[in-house]
Write an enzyme that holds these catalytic residues in place. Structure first.
Site, mmCIF file in Angstrom:
data_model
loop_
_atom_site.group_PDB
_atom_site.id
_atom_site.type_symbol
_atom_site.label_atom_id
_atom_site.label_comp_id
_atom_site.label_asym_id
_atom_site.label_seq_id
_atom_site.Cartn_x
_atom_site.Cartn_y
_atom_site.Cartn_z
ATOM 1 N N CYS A 173 38.901 31.708 34.551
ATOM 2 C CA CYS A 173 38.685 30.343 34.082
ATOM 3 C C CYS A 173 37.289 30.246 33.440
ATOM 4 C CB CYS A 173 38.830 29.345 35.236
ATOM 5 S SG CYS A 173 37.444 29.322 36.404
ATOM 6 N N GLU A 188 37.199 35.567 41.314
ATOM 7 C CA GLU A 188 36.128 36.231 40.574
ATOM 8 C C GLU A 188 34.758 35.830 41.113
ATOM 9 O OE1 GLU A 188 38.804 34.538 39.502
ATOM 10 O OE2 GLU A 188 38.986 34.744 37.328
ATOM 11 N N CYS A 196 34.302 30.716 35.894
ATOM 12 C CA CYS A 196 34.108 32.129 36.265
ATOM 13 C C CYS A 196 33.487 32.911 35.117
ATOM 14 C CB CYS A 196 35.426 32.750 36.702
ATOM 15 S SG CYS A 196 35.970 32.134 38.315
ATOM 16 N N CYS A 236 37.285 30.393 43.062
ATOM 17 C CA CYS A 236 38.110 31.427 42.429
ATOM 18 C C CYS A 236 37.766 32.813 42.973
ATOM 19 C CB CYS A 236 37.892 31.424 40.918
ATOM 20 S SG CYS A 236 38.377 29.901 40.092
ATOM 21 N N ASN A 255 41.014 33.983 45.800
ATOM 22 C CA ASN A 255 40.810 32.547 45.678
ATOM 23 C C ASN A 255 41.024 31.892 47.034
ATOM 24 O OD1 ASN A 255 43.637 33.209 45.239
ATOM 25 N ND2 ASN A 255 43.996 31.158 44.451
#
Length: 142
Positions: free
Chosen positions: A93, A55, A96, A53, A42
């Site tokens: 989240c 991901e 993502c 993020c 992140n």
């Protein structure tokens, strides 16, 4: 690639996190159908929406290198000062999960890791059962 090796990549990626505001460091690793691994961390910004993020960093790196199919994701996250084993299992989240749904099947292997030995294994379907995809737009993606 086995689960623990992918988790190791996520834990290593977490070390590069830039999280001066939340102090919550996240590392992610994705495995593609082509057998390649991409990592991300992140990256926060004083203007909060401008951050990204871990991901999505890993996914966008994979896509920018020509990969279009993600077959596994490992995630390791905790307050920056924490080292494995972390206090709780992380989870992607909503943004993502939506990005993942563009490049992964509902059966995507997702590893939510406290450490390389302590992790939860789930699927995209478990985390995001009502996903929005190109099929909802009645479009075929090539």
């Amino acid at each position: 690639m086995d689960n623990r090796a992918l988790i190791d990549h996520a834990i290593a990626a977490r070390q590069a996190a830039y999280a001066p505001y939340s102090r919550y460091a996240v590392g992610a690793a994705v495995l593609t159908a082509g057998g390649r691994t991409f990592t991300g961390c992140n990256v926060e910004n004083a203007s909060y929406p401008a951050g990204i993020c871990a991901e999505r960093t890993a996914i966008f790196k994979a896509v920018s290198e020509g990969e279009r199919r993600i077959v596994a994701l490992a995630l390791a996250a905790a307050p920056q000062e924490e080292q494995p084993p972390f206090g709780s299992y992380p989870a992607p989240c909503g943004i993502c999960l939506q990005v993942l749904s563009e490049f992964a099947a509902p059966e995507l292997r997702v590893l939510l890791a406290k450490s390389r030995e302590d992790y939860q294994l789930c699927t995209m379907r478990d985390l995001f059962p009502k996903r929005f995809t190109a099929a909802d737009l009645k479009k075929e993606i090539r």
